[in-house]
Design a protein around this motif. Structure first.
Motif, short mmCIF file in Angstrom:
data_model
loop_
_atom_site.label_atom_id
_atom_site.label_comp_id
_atom_site.label_asym_id
_atom_site.label_seq_id
_atom_site.Cartn_x
_atom_site.Cartn_y
_atom_site.Cartn_z
N LYS A 299 33.26 46.11 45.95
CA LYS A 299 34.58 46.74 46.95
C LYS A 299 35.20 45.26 47.54
CE LYS A 299 35.33 49.66 51.12
NZ LYS A 299 35.66 48.46 52.00
N ALA A 300 34.43 44.38 47.67
CA ALA A 300 35.36 43.18 48.37
C ALA A 300 36.20 42.50 47.23
CB ALA A 300 34.27 42.13 48.83
N VAL A 301 35.52 42.44 46.00
CA VAL A 301 36.20 42.04 45.03
C VAL A 301 37.55 42.70 44.57
CG1 VAL A 301 36.30 41.61 42.47
CG2 VAL A 301 34.36 40.95 43.99
N ASN A 302 37.33 44.09 44.48
CA ASN A 302 38.47 44.99 44.31
C ASN A 302 39.68 44.84 45.43
OD1 ASN A 302 37.55 45.99 41.73
ND2 ASN A 302 36.28 47.58 42.62
N GLU A 303 39.33 44.70 46.47
CA GLU A 303 40.36 44.74 47.61
C GLU A 303 40.94 43.38 47.87
OE1 GLU A 303 38.23 45.91 51.23
OE2 GLU A 303 38.02 48.16 50.54
N ASN A 304 40.47 42.42 47.23
CA ASN A 304 40.94 40.84 47.50
C ASN A 304 41.18 40.10 46.30
OD1 ASN A 304 40.50 40.56 50.61
ND2 ASN A 304 38.77 41.62 49.93
N HIS A 305 41.10 40.78 45.16
CA HIS A 305 41.14 39.68 43.90
C HIS A 305 42.70 39.29 43.61
CE1 HIS A 305 42.92 42.74 41.18
NE2 HIS A 305 42.35 43.58 41.58
N LYS A 306 43.55 40.16 44.34
CA LYS A 306 44.92 39.74 44.14
C LYS A 306 45.41 38.65 45.08
CE LYS A 306 46.47 44.06 42.15
NZ LYS A 306 47.65 45.27 42.38
N ASP A 307 44.66 38.33 45.82
CA ASP A 307 44.80 37.03 46.73
C ASP A 307 44.13 35.88 46.41
OD1 ASP A 307 46.81 38.46 48.48
OD2 ASP A 307 45.16 39.28 49.54
N TYR A 308 43.24 35.86 45.75
CA TYR A 308 42.17 34.67 45.47
C TYR A 308 41.76 34.63 44.05
CZ TYR A 308 41.95 35.01 50.69
OH TYR A 308 42.33 34.91 51.92
N ILE A 314 35.91 36.72 38.85
CA ILE A 314 34.86 37.48 38.92
C ILE A 314 34.99 38.81 38.48
CG2 ILE A 314 33.01 38.90 40.75
CD1 ILE A 314 32.38 35.51 40.39
N LEU A 315 36.37 39.32 38.75
CA LEU A 315 36.58 40.74 38.18
C LEU A 315 36.55 40.83 36.73
CD1 LEU A 315 37.77 43.71 39.12
CD2 LEU A 315 39.94 42.65 38.84
N PHE A 316 37.34 39.61 36.21
CA PHE A 316 37.36 39.47 34.73
C PHE A 316 35.90 39.41 34.34
CE2 PHE A 316 37.85 36.89 30.81
CZ PHE A 316 38.72 37.89 30.23
N ILE A 317 35.23 38.84 34.57
CA ILE A 317 33.72 38.84 34.07
C ILE A 317 32.92 40.21 34.19
CG2 ILE A 317 31.23 37.75 34.81
CD1 ILE A 317 32.62 35.24 35.88
N THR A 318 33.13 40.84 35.41
CA THR A 318 32.63 42.24 35.26
C THR A 318 33.16 43.09 34.42
OG1 THR A 318 34.15 42.70 37.20
CG2 THR A 318 31.74 41.85 37.73
N GLU A 319 34.42 42.66 33.97
CA GLU A 319 35.07 43.85 33.02
C GLU A 319 34.61 43.50 31.61
OE1 GLU A 319 39.24 43.11 33.35
OE2 GLU A 319 39.50 44.09 35.35
N MET A 320 34.31 42.13 31.47
CA MET A 320 34.04 41.64 30.07
C MET A 320 32.48 41.86 29.62
SD MET A 320 36.75 40.93 28.57
CE MET A 320 36.48 39.74 27.40
N LYS A 321 31.74 41.98 30.91
CA LYS A 321 30.20 41.78 30.65
C LYS A 321 29.37 43.15 31.45
CE LYS A 321 29.85 36.85 30.38
NZ LYS A 321 28.81 35.62 30.62
N THR A 322 28.20 43.47 30.57
CA THR A 322 27.81 44.68 31.27
C THR A 322 26.17 44.17 31.79
OG1 THR A 322 26.87 45.05 29.01
CG2 THR A 322 28.89 46.34 29.57
N GLY A 323 25.69 45.13 32.38
CA GLY A 323 24.45 44.71 32.98
C GLY A 323 24.50 44.04 34.52
N PRO A 324 23.32 44.01 35.07
CA PRO A 324 23.25 43.53 36.45
C PRO A 324 24.05 42.10 36.45
CG PRO A 324 21.24 44.31 35.96
CD PRO A 324 22.03 44.32 34.46
N PHE A 325 24.95 41.67 37.45
CA PHE A 325 25.43 40.45 37.69
C PHE A 325 24.68 39.40 37.59
CE2 PHE A 325 27.88 37.15 39.87
CZ PHE A 325 29.12 37.33 39.36
#
Length: 380
Positions: A299-308, A314-325
């Motif tokens: 939630k924090a990533v989705n709300e703030n990724h355009k600013d930081y 982190i968002l790109f990693i979660t889009e490219m990889k599956t499984g627990p972070f």
């Protein structure tokens, strides 16, 4: 922060690269006698403030004049050369760590790190003509991806259409750089263009890694040293140019399924990038509510990724990889336990030096010319 302030050093936190900036001309100065003074002073200042892990080897025994005493050499008088590899064996790494290129490169990274501290990507900053031209150059590379779709092939990774795309860049690189560099500095174009060509991946292996990213930072550093980019461009260099570069590299990686170059897998920070984590963590220093533990919170990533930048990574990693972070990005997971962004930033700078800049497999590909020379740091 005004360019006048920058010209005399960044107050109490002068990075080891402030010497590159000339307050009078707002231009990056040629390396030369005395030009390392602020780099040495800056490294000591960083050490005192906890940003540097130890005294720079290149600083030992040197006493230099203060940065405001620098004399500027006109770039037009420089003899530009085509950069070439100089680090051929592991023992050559000593030459690299003592070199003017290393001092200027790490100084450039740290200067930008200080410049973006505590600022959002949406922060209002000056956008010069040179910055606009660099973004246009990157837009051209992006358009070429659209014009060069992946081909059908048995192998899932390393789509050979990338080689077609790269051949276009190889052919047009000097013309592209010439759109950014003014005509009176045209002699610098072939030297600077080499770093652009090195910054987008390897066309033989169809891979991309932190060495290619370093080549793009070197490309920007060279543009600073010839005066194309200036003191008051520093925020735009990161937020406008480097951020656009990241977008294009991510598109390359996804479109052509590029392999990570020299990836350490789960034990590496990231398969492809490092610098946006450094600069991105600097952006978040003293943030009123976002702490390092929040970057593993979707939630924090989705709300703030355009600013930081950091959260965008982190968002790109979660889009490219599956499984627990914690499993696919263990190093980042560990970093999320660090109590403050300032400590994250300090740790990432140390890690970058150790895992990228001091690793032979990365630096053997780095090229040295007149702007980033292999010769030892100039002493007074």
């Amino acid at each position: 922060m005004s360019s006048e302030t920058l010209g005399t050093g960044l107050s109490r936190h002068t990075p080891a690269g402030a010497h590159l900036f000339s307050g009078s001309s707002k231009r990056l100065v040629e390396p030369g006698r005395g030009s390392v003074g602020a780099a040495v002073k800056g490294e000591r200042g960083l050490q005192a403030s906890g940003l540097a892990p130890g005294r720079s080897k290149m600083a030992e025994g040197e006493r230099q004049p203060p940065p405001d005493s620098l004399e500027e050499a006109p770039p037009a008088t420089q003899n530009f050369i085509i950069p070439k590899k100089e680090i051929h064996t592991v023992p050559d790494m000593g030459k690299w760590k003592r070199s003017q290129a290393y001092a200027d490169y790490i100084g450039f990274i740290l200067t930008l790190n200080e410049g973006v501290k505590g600022k959002k990507l949406t922060f209002e900053y000056k956008v010069s003509e040179a910055i606009e031209k660099l973004v246009a150059l990157l837009n051209t590379l992006d358009r070429w991806i659209d014009e060069t779709p992946p081909v059908d092939q048995p192998s899932r990774f390393g789509n050979k259409a990338y080689r077609t795309w790269y051949a276009k860049l190889d052919e047009e690189a000097e013309n592209l750089v010439a759109t950014v560099v003014p005509t009176h500095l045209a002699a610098a174009v072939p030297e600077v263009a080499v770093y652009l060509k090195e910054s987008v991946g390897n066309s033989t292996r169809i891979d991309y890694g932190t060495g290619h990213e370093a080549a793009f930072a070197a490309f920007l550093c060279c543009l600073c040293k010839i005066g194309v980019l200036r003191v008051d461009d520093q925020i735009a260099i990161v937020f406008k140019v480097f951020n656009r570069y990241l977008e294009v590299m991510r598109k390359l990686q996804k479109t052509y399924r590029m392999e990570p170059a020299g990836s350490q897998g789960v034990w590496g920070l990231d398969d492809f990038q490092f610098l946006p984590f450094i600069w991105g963590s600097s952006q978040l220093i003293d943030h009123p509510y976002l702490e390092p533990r929040h970057f593993v919170d979707e939630k924090a990533v989705n709300e703030n990724h355009k600013d930081y930048m950091f959260l965008e990574c982190i968002l790109f990693i979660t889009e490219m990889k599956t499984g627990p972070f914690a499993e696919h990005s263990n190093q980042l997971w560990n970093i999320s336990a660090v109590p403050s962004w300032s400590k994250v930033n300090q740790g990432l700078i140390r890690m970058y030096k150790a895992e990228c800049l001091e690793k032979f497999p990365v630096i053997q590909h780095f090229k040295f010319g007149s702007l980033l020379p292999i010769h030892p740091v100039t002493s007074g």
